[in-house]
Design a protein around this motif. Structure first.
Motif, PDB file in Angstrom:
ATOM      1  N   CYS A  88       0.828  -1.216   0.000  1.00 57.49           N
ATOM      2  CA  CYS A  88       0.000   0.000   0.000  1.00 57.49           C
ATOM      3  C   CYS A  88       0.863   1.268   0.000  1.00 57.49           C
ATOM      4  O   CYS A  88       0.334   2.373  -0.144  1.00 57.49           O
ATOM      5  CB  CYS A  88      -0.961   0.014   1.183  1.00 57.49           C
ATOM      6  SG  CYS A  88      -0.189   0.273   2.783  1.00 57.49           S
ATOM      7  N   MET A  89       2.162   1.116   0.141  1.00 55.21           N
ATOM      8  CA  MET A  89       3.063   2.274   0.111  1.00 55.21           C
ATOM      9  C   MET A  89       3.872   2.222  -1.195  1.00 55.21           C
ATOM     10  O   MET A  89       3.309   2.389  -2.247  1.00 55.21           O
ATOM     11  CB  MET A  89       3.977   2.250   1.339  1.00 55.21           C
ATOM     12  CG  MET A  89       3.206   2.187   2.658  1.00 55.21           C
ATOM     13  SD  MET A  89       2.631   3.791   3.233  1.00 55.21           S
ATOM     14  CE  MET A  89       4.128   4.345   4.020  1.00 55.21           C
ATOM     15  N   MET A 160       4.138  10.905   4.168  1.00 55.12           N
ATOM     16  CA  MET A 160       2.779  11.262   3.729  1.00 55.12           C
ATOM     17  C   MET A 160       2.857  12.304   2.604  1.00 55.12           C
ATOM     18  O   MET A 160       2.172  12.182   1.586  1.00 55.12           O
ATOM     19  CB  MET A 160       2.006  11.821   4.923  1.00 55.12           C
ATOM     20  CG  MET A 160       0.535  12.116   4.644  1.00 55.12           C
ATOM     21  SD  MET A 160      -0.518  10.650   4.759  1.00 55.12           S
ATOM     22  CE  MET A 160      -1.079  10.471   3.063  1.00 55.12           C
TER      23      MET A 160
ATOM     24  N   GLN B  31      -4.020  15.545   5.540  1.00 54.12           N
ATOM     25  CA  GLN B  31      -4.695  14.246   5.456  1.00 54.12           C
ATOM     26  C   GLN B  31      -4.265  13.303   6.586  1.00 54.12           C
ATOM     27  O   GLN B  31      -5.074  12.560   7.145  1.00 54.12           O
ATOM     28  CB  GLN B  31      -4.383  13.613   4.104  1.00 54.12           C
ATOM     29  CG  GLN B  31      -5.129  12.325   3.855  1.00 54.12           C
ATOM     30  CD  GLN B  31      -5.050  11.927   2.393  1.00 54.12           C
ATOM     31  OE1 GLN B  31      -5.021  12.785   1.514  1.00 54.12           O
ATOM     32  NE2 GLN B  31      -5.005  10.645   2.125  1.00 54.12           N
ATOM     33  N   LEU B  32      -2.984  13.383   6.943  1.00 58.38           N
ATOM     34  CA  LEU B  32      -2.462  12.533   8.006  1.00 58.38           C
ATOM     35  C   LEU B  32      -3.041  12.931   9.365  1.00 58.38           C
ATOM     36  O   LEU B  32      -3.505  12.088  10.142  1.00 58.38           O
ATOM     37  CB  LEU B  32      -0.931  12.636   8.019  1.00 58.38           C
ATOM     38  CG  LEU B  32      -0.174  11.863   9.088  1.00 58.38           C
ATOM     39  CD1 LEU B  32      -0.430  10.366   8.956  1.00 58.38           C
ATOM     40  CD2 LEU B  32       1.319  12.151   8.973  1.00 58.38           C
ATOM     41  N   HIS B  83      -4.355  -0.332  12.743  1.00 55.54           N
ATOM     42  CA  HIS B  83      -3.552  -1.356  12.066  1.00 55.54           C
ATOM     43  C   HIS B  83      -4.271  -2.704  12.041  1.00 55.54           C
ATOM     44  O   HIS B  83      -4.197  -3.425  11.034  1.00 55.54           O
ATOM     45  CB  HIS B  83      -2.165  -1.464  12.728  1.00 55.54           C
ATOM     46  CG  HIS B  83      -1.214  -0.376  12.304  1.00 55.54           C
ATOM     47  ND1 HIS B  83       0.130  -0.385  12.582  1.00 55.54           N
ATOM     48  CD2 HIS B  83      -1.418   0.768  11.588  1.00 55.54           C
ATOM     49  CE1 HIS B  83       0.705   0.703  12.074  1.00 55.54           C
ATOM     50  NE2 HIS B  83      -0.217   1.410  11.492  1.00 55.54           N
ATOM     51  N   LEU B  86      -6.653  -3.141   9.068  1.00 58.81           N
ATOM     52  CA  LEU B  86      -6.116  -3.109   7.699  1.00 58.81           C
ATOM     53  C   LEU B  86      -6.391  -4.434   6.961  1.00 58.81           C
ATOM     54  O   LEU B  86      -6.502  -5.484   7.603  1.00 58.81           O
ATOM     55  CB  LEU B  86      -4.607  -2.826   7.724  1.00 58.81           C
ATOM     56  CG  LEU B  86      -4.218  -1.371   8.002  1.00 58.81           C
ATOM     57  CD1 LEU B  86      -2.720  -1.262   8.285  1.00 58.81           C
ATOM     58  CD2 LEU B  86      -4.597  -0.448   6.841  1.00 58.81           C
ATOM     59  N   CYS B  88      -4.556  -6.468   5.362  1.00 58.61           N
ATOM     60  CA  CYS B  88      -3.626  -7.589   5.573  1.00 58.61           C
ATOM     61  C   CYS B  88      -3.752  -8.174   6.979  1.00 58.61           C
ATOM     62  O   CYS B  88      -3.146  -9.205   7.275  1.00 58.61           O
ATOM     63  CB  CYS B  88      -2.179  -7.163   5.311  1.00 58.61           C
ATOM     64  SG  CYS B  88      -1.493  -6.041   6.541  1.00 58.61           S
ATOM     65  N   MET B  89      -4.545  -7.517   7.843  1.00 58.51           N
ATOM     66  CA  MET B  89      -4.741  -8.045   9.205  1.00 58.51           C
ATOM     67  C   MET B  89      -6.181  -8.581   9.292  1.00 58.51           C
ATOM     68  O   MET B  89      -6.482  -9.571   8.669  1.00 58.51           O
ATOM     69  CB  MET B  89      -4.493  -6.934  10.222  1.00 58.51           C
ATOM     70  CG  MET B  89      -3.114  -6.308  10.083  1.00 58.51           C
ATOM     71  SD  MET B  89      -1.806  -7.259  10.889  1.00 58.51           S
ATOM     72  CE  MET B  89      -2.014  -6.632  12.550  1.00 58.51           C
ATOM     73  N   GLU B 107      -5.377   2.998   2.480  1.00 59.28           N
ATOM     74  CA  GLU B 107      -4.513   2.128   3.270  1.00 59.28           C
ATOM     75  C   GLU B 107      -3.225   2.804   3.701  1.00 59.28           C
ATOM     76  O   GLU B 107      -2.782   2.660   4.837  1.00 59.28           O
ATOM     77  CB  GLU B 107      -4.153   0.881   2.464  1.00 59.28           C
ATOM     78  CG  GLU B 107      -5.189  -0.211   2.538  1.00 59.28           C
ATOM     79  CD  GLU B 107      -4.686  -1.458   1.845  1.00 59.28           C
ATOM     80  OE1 GLU B 107      -5.358  -1.875   0.900  1.00 59.28           O
ATOM     81  OE2 GLU B 107      -3.629  -2.002   2.240  1.00 59.28           O
ATOM     82  N   ALA B 108      -2.585   3.528   2.763  1.00 56.10           N
ATOM     83  CA  ALA B 108      -1.308   4.164   3.094  1.00 56.10           C
ATOM     84  C   ALA B 108      -1.508   5.190   4.216  1.00 56.10           C
ATOM     85  O   ALA B 108      -0.707   5.247   5.165  1.00 56.10           O
ATOM     86  CB  ALA B 108      -0.726   4.843   1.855  1.00 56.10           C
ATOM     87  N   THR B 109      -2.572   5.966   4.116  1.00 50.74           N
ATOM     88  CA  THR B 109      -2.831   6.979   5.141  1.00 50.74           C
ATOM     89  C   THR B 109      -3.117   6.319   6.492  1.00 50.74           C
ATOM     90  O   THR B 109      -2.658   6.793   7.536  1.00 50.74           O
ATOM     91  CB  THR B 109      -4.015   7.871   4.715  1.00 50.74           C
ATOM     92  OG1 THR B 109      -3.723   8.429   3.425  1.00 50.74           O
ATOM     93  CG2 THR B 109      -4.255   8.990   5.712  1.00 50.74           C
ATOM     94  N   LEU B 111      -2.102   3.345   7.522  1.00 54.09           N
ATOM     95  CA  LEU B 111      -0.841   2.796   8.040  1.00 54.09           C
ATOM     96  C   LEU B 111      -0.025   3.906   8.710  1.00 54.09           C
ATOM     97  O   LEU B 111       0.458   3.753   9.843  1.00 54.09           O
ATOM     98  CB  LEU B 111      -0.058   2.170   6.884  1.00 54.09           C
ATOM     99  CG  LEU B 111       1.333   1.637   7.193  1.00 54.09           C
ATOM    100  CD1 LEU B 111       1.270   0.530   8.223  1.00 54.09           C
ATOM    101  CD2 LEU B 111       2.001   1.110   5.919  1.00 54.09           C
ATOM    102  N   LEU B 112       0.111   5.036   8.015  1.00 52.72           N
ATOM    103  CA  LEU B 112       0.917   6.138   8.554  1.00 52.72           C
ATOM    104  C   LEU B 112       0.249   6.789   9.763  1.00 52.72           C
ATOM    105  O   LEU B 112       0.939   7.211  10.699  1.00 52.72           O
ATOM    106  CB  LEU B 112       1.168   7.188   7.457  1.00 52.72           C
ATOM    107  CG  LEU B 112       2.099   6.737   6.326  1.00 52.72           C
ATOM    108  CD1 LEU B 112       2.157   7.791   5.229  1.00 52.72           C
ATOM    109  CD2 LEU B 112       3.509   6.446   6.856  1.00 52.72           C
TER     110      LEU B 112
END
Lengths: 296, 296
Positions: A88-89, A160, B31-32, B83, B86, B88-89, B107-109, B111-112
């Protein structure tokens, strides 16, 4: 001084300390501990922990007493690589020539190994209190430094910005913001943490902090240059502007020549920050020269 | 004492402190920071921060001086939910009736945002040094507690065990290991951090620690029971053993009646740990009763 030999010696110290301070690979749950060690053991130059130890010595401290914090910085760097490689990154299958953590294990394990390394880093910093002469006040300052450099003002915020900017032609302002947060912040923090643990006074601390900032930014600009030069060598022709422009790199907005000039100016500035120090700053001087001249 | 009113008052204090201590949603990169706030503002009972504050008061401290650490525990709890949701979990699209973080953002946001909340938590703990009467020694002890409870000996290790055990009939030993690490460790740490900041002596600290352990394990067993009872109510019939057996829950290995009996025994044990305290332990006593009797 022989900077390659110095870096190799520092790397050996740090790797021995990591082996001592990490959960053994066979302890429960083994897959998680194995994934943490797999990524940490992938190597790299161990530049961040070397900066912790050398800044500590430069400030007059015993670098051995900063080893847990040096290991913590390497754990944070490694966690960031594991998470950045996830699908996802940046979705990278390879890291330093080996399968990235989520390819070697799986995505869930890689996600958790990253979380575990980030968490462990703060445990290692707290554990630095057990070292000779280190005070709780120093450890709290180091904790705050690491949290700021790794958090949204630093690394996570930089990643980000990098993701949000993808696919758009980068501006000089955006590239600088990404580089200062994503790479520079943690390299600067490594120097600052070493300075704190070495007992630097205010003026020494500010000088070392400026050194870390300029070294850190130069490091990323040189990285950008090496990426392009490396790609050109592999392709056998200059990299097209379509590739160069899509990525938030220094050469994409300033060109290769100006990037080389600016990296050189930053390293010169970093060297000047060390003027007030004597022989104790030799390793930091050698590391600055190394950052400019490295070829990989 | 009116435990619902007490929890609501604690939640209001914690939410006001979080709003003050988190990066504003509009700061770069927005966004983060919005994703961090979105998940933190999703609510919940704020049980972990309440335990920090009430344990601090029980040990004789001013709970206001533990607010940054209380917020840190809520950040860690929230990161773990982001997390865990997500793809994958656990791949959950909903959390507390709203889209989970990666559905609301990406997803990327997500995760971060999780990485950022975990990192921020340690920054908040370090920032607790600024509170009246709090020493650097206390802050370092709290940092070590949080890192251990959130790391591989605790939360992250528990989540890994849970994932590895999926699809196999769970054993009593595995379920206990998962519950102690995944949920109990952080609830126990909340109580221990409050006790440290409140200046608990050794005997008080051990008593509060035992309280936190037994309360924390009871909390997860009651959660397991409510999941099954809730599913039965929704289905209008008892949940089949095929569903119950596939998940690592207390009732899956011990049955509903034995699970209820054991949760009751744990809460009674938690209450006994408070026998040496007076009126200052009333909120903790009420929270223990609440954990056993809650319906959601």
């Amino acid at each position: 001084m022989d900077v390659a030999a110095h870096l190799a010696a520092r790397a050996a110290e740090v790797e021995a300390a990591l082996d001592r301070l990490l959960p053994p690979g066979e302890t429960s749950p083994p897959q998680l501990h194995q994934a943490m060690r797999y990524s940490l053991e992938a190597g790299g130059k161990r530049l961040r922990p070397a900066l912790v130890l050398d800044a500590c010595a430069c400030a007059g401290g015993d670098p051995d007493t900063a080893l847990p914090t040096a290991c913590a910085l390497e754990c944070i760097h490694t966690y960031s690589l594991i998470h950045d490689d996830l699908p996802c990154m940046d979705d990278d299958d390879l890291r330093r020539g080996r399968p990235s953590c989520h390819k070697q294990f799986d995505e869930a394990t890689a996600l958790l190994a990253g979380d575990a390394l980030l968490t462990l880093a703060f445990g290692l910093v707290a554990g630095n209190l057990g070292e000779d002469g280190v005070t709780a006040g120093q450890v709290v300052r180091v904790t705050a430094e690491v949290a700021e450099a790794a958090g949204t003002p630093g690394m996570v915020g930089g990643q980000m910005l990098d993701l949000l900017g993808e696919g758009q032609p980068p501006t000089a302002e955006l590239v600088e913001a990404i580089h200062l947060r994503k790479t520079t912040a943690l390299l600067r923090a490594a120097v600052r943490c070493g300075a704190i643990l070495g007992g630097a006074g205010d003026a020494e601390f500010e000088a070392l902090s400026a050194y870390g900032r300029n070294l850190g930014l130069a490091f990323q600009i040189v990285d950008d240059i090496l990426d392009i030069v490396g790609d050109e060598a592999a392709l056998g022709k200059p990299v097209g502007s379509d590739v160069g422009l899509a990525k938030a790199t220094w050469p994409a907005v300033h060109g290769l020549d100006e990037s080389r000039r600016y990296a050189h100016a930053l390293i010169a500035e970093a060297q000047r920050s060390l003027d007030g120090f004597g022989a104790e700053a030799e390793p930091l001087r050698a590391l600055a020269a190394f950052v400019e001249e490295r070829q990989s």
